[in-house]
Design a protein around this motif. Structure first.
Motif, PDB file in Angstrom:
ATOM      1  N   CYS A 281       6.764   0.600   3.843  1.00 41.52           N
ATOM      2  CA  CYS A 281       5.945   0.987   2.794  1.00 41.52           C
ATOM      3  C   CYS A 281       4.694   1.820   3.445  1.00 41.52           C
ATOM      4  O   CYS A 281       4.592   2.790   3.050  1.00 41.52           O
ATOM      5  N   LYS A 282       4.409   1.351   4.411  1.00 42.15           N
ATOM      6  CA  LYS A 282       2.927   2.056   4.929  1.00 42.15           C
ATOM      7  C   LYS A 282       3.496   3.380   5.689  1.00 42.15           C
ATOM      8  O   LYS A 282       2.476   4.423   5.503  1.00 42.15           O
ATOM      9  N   ALA A 283       4.712   3.632   6.078  1.00 39.08           N
ATOM     10  CA  ALA A 283       5.128   4.548   6.373  1.00 39.08           C
ATOM     11  C   ALA A 283       5.479   5.539   5.563  1.00 39.08           C
ATOM     12  O   ALA A 283       5.539   6.920   5.749  1.00 39.08           O
ATOM     13  N   SER A 284       5.668   5.284   4.269  1.00 40.86           N
ATOM     14  CA  SER A 284       6.287   6.010   3.116  1.00 40.86           C
ATOM     15  C   SER A 284       5.384   6.624   2.249  1.00 40.86           C
ATOM     16  O   SER A 284       5.454   7.618   1.852  1.00 40.86           O
ATOM     17  N   PHE A 285       4.301   5.802   2.070  1.00 40.49           N
ATOM     18  CA  PHE A 285       3.227   6.074   0.913  1.00 40.49           C
ATOM     19  C   PHE A 285       1.739   5.578   1.547  1.00 40.49           C
ATOM     20  O   PHE A 285       1.811   4.540   1.922  1.00 40.49           O
ATOM     21  N   PRO A 286       1.098   6.195   0.732  1.00 38.08           N
ATOM     22  CA  PRO A 286      -0.604   5.622   1.150  1.00 38.08           C
ATOM     23  C   PRO A 286      -0.870   3.982   0.376  1.00 38.08           C
ATOM     24  O   PRO A 286      -0.228   3.847  -0.670  1.00 38.08           O
ATOM     25  N   LYS A 287      -1.888   3.678   0.810  1.00 40.11           N
ATOM     26  CA  LYS A 287      -2.078   2.495   0.073  1.00 40.11           C
ATOM     27  C   LYS A 287      -3.020   2.796  -1.296  1.00 40.11           C
ATOM     28  O   LYS A 287      -3.517   3.843  -1.283  1.00 40.11           O
ATOM     29  N   CYS A 288      -2.781   1.941  -2.063  1.00 37.22           N
ATOM     30  CA  CYS A 288      -3.045   2.125  -3.665  1.00 37.22           C
ATOM     31  C   CYS A 288      -4.673   2.054  -3.579  1.00 37.22           C
ATOM     32  O   CYS A 288      -5.356   1.184  -3.073  1.00 37.22           O
ATOM     33  N   THR A 289      -5.163   2.921  -4.273  1.00 37.66           N
ATOM     34  CA  THR A 289      -6.850   3.075  -4.519  1.00 37.66           C
ATOM     35  C   THR A 289      -7.359   1.821  -5.132  1.00 37.66           C
ATOM     36  O   THR A 289      -8.376   1.568  -4.728  1.00 37.66           O
ATOM     37  N   GLY A 290      -6.787   1.564  -6.111  1.00 38.40           N
ATOM     38  CA  GLY A 290      -7.437   0.254  -6.603  1.00 38.40           C
ATOM     39  C   GLY A 290      -8.567   0.748  -7.947  1.00 38.40           C
ATOM     40  O   GLY A 290      -9.342  -0.042  -8.207  1.00 38.40           O
TER      41      GLY A 290
END
Length: 393
Positions: free
Chosen positions: A179-188
């Motif tokens: 997941c980390k390699a595919s999309f950024p962390k959610c902003t929240g």
């Protein structure tokens, strides 16, 4: 003539070098002797024989070593430490589990953020029971009341749950890395953003893997509760001496003392231990016991910390072990030296049951939320994509 005198001079100088080297070696030997225990007295030998398991800085390695020894245990001498070793193991697992949960929850999108919050809450609930209840019991009581074989079976069952937990943990770590390699962390930040279907599928898969991990940890925790219940059943035997209240009170006092010692400055700590009797590990144990006897709990905490530095592979435990747990073990083994029929449960068995019930309810809520998310995903898969067609749904 000159050559003889020259040889004689060089020989004398060499003797001086040898003498200096010998003096240095003797000095080092004395230093090592001061850090190692002399032959123990019969009293101390008895304490050593009933003391802690082999020290190991890695909690999982310590548990595996204990498991191998327990299988061959015939007199209960290894079984008595099962609860202490598992308590250290569970504390280590819990710390890594909470970190992994919080990290994974940060990669769940807007539609799954509620599930992520439930996961975090579940991990926080486990934090509230950071110290598993621990049973102290002598080896003869374990054998006399037919508990040894029951403990062996329960520990093997715990090991199966542990191995499955480790497999599911690796599955979460592997997918989180994906997941980390595919999309950024959610902003929240509360702003709902559009995410590709592939991203949502990966987030849902992360949810499913994380749920399986949480559920497996719950099973591991429940298996330990079962072991506690099996052995603690001896509390109904009137002939046995129950030291639970005494050790629970001691733990409360040691916790307060540990917090006080943690707030001390370096200078205050040096002054406090300036006169510590560290001529041998036997003297150190006697000093610790005297401190506990005279209610000098802060001194006992400082002693155990210093002893671990001087004798890192001795009976004082490793730095990864809970200091209070080690002190309780020292106290119990000393108080029951030469006698049988004594046990103590430190930590409420009732608390364990309540936490298990609450975790079960929370896991059911998470499971239902995941199922609803899966159902919603299946429905939306057949609907037109409003971002492409311009249709407002």
């Amino acid at each position: 003539m000159f050559s003889v005198k020259s040889f004689s001079f060089e020989s004398g100088f060499g003797d001086q070098q040898i003498s200096v080297a010998q003096a240095e070696e003797e000095k080092e030997e004395l230093l090592l002797e001061s850090r190692s225990s002399p032959p123990p007295s019969p009293f101390f030998s008895a304490i050593l024989a009933a003391f802690q398991p082999t020290v190991c800085d890695d909690a999982e390695e310590a548990w595996r070593s204990h498991l191998n020894q327990l299988v061959a245990d015939s007199d209960g001498s290894c079984a008595v430490y099962t609860f202490q070793v598992f308590s250290s193991l569970f504390q280590s697992i819990q710390t890594k589990f909470c970190t992994l949960t919080c990290d994974a929850a940060g990669y769940l999108g807007d539609g799954l953020r509620g599930i992520g919050a439930k996961f975090v809450r579940s991990s926080q609930m486990l934090t509230s029971c950071s110290e598993c209840p621990t049973l102290f019991v002598d080896a003869d009581t374990i054998v006399s009341y037919g508990l040894l074989e029951k403990m062996k079976f329960s520990v093997l069952e715990i090991q199966e749950y542990l191995e499955t937990y480790n497999n599911k943990k690796e599955a979460v770590i592997s997918w989180l890395r994906n997941c980390k390699a595919s999309f950024p962390k959610c902003t929240g930040d509360g702003v709902i953003t559009y995410q590709p279907a592939e991203t949502e599928e990966k987030q849902l898969e992360l949810c499913q893997r994380l749920y399986k991990l949480h559920f497996q940890l719950l099973l591991l925790f429940q298996s330990y509760c079962k072991l506690i219940g099996q052995v603690h059943a001896i509390n109904s035997v009137p002939e046995l001496q129950n030291m639970s209240r005494e050790l629970s009170d001691l733990r409360s006092n040691l916790r307060a003392a540990a917090a006080s010692v943690a707030d001390e400055t370096a200078a205050e700590r040096r002054d406090a231990i300036a006169e510590s009797p560290y001529s041998s590990s036997e003297a150190a144990v006697q000093a610790i016991l005297e401190s506990l006897k005279t209610n000098e709990f802060s001194r006992a905490i400082r002693y155990i910390q210093e002893c671990r530095k001087m004798w890192p592979s001795d009976i004082f435990g490793s730095n990864s072990e809970n200091e209070i747990q080690t002190l309780l073990n020292i106290y119990f083994r000393h108080q029951t030296l030469g006698q049988t029929g004594t046990f103590a449960l430190v930590g409420s068995k009732q608390d364990l049951s309540e936490i298990c019930n609450r975790l079960t309810e929370l896991n059911c809520e998470i499971r239902d939320m995941i199922r609803r998310a899966q159902g919603y995903r299946a429905i939306t898969a057949f609907l037109p994509d409003s971002s492409v067609t311009g249709i407002s749904l």
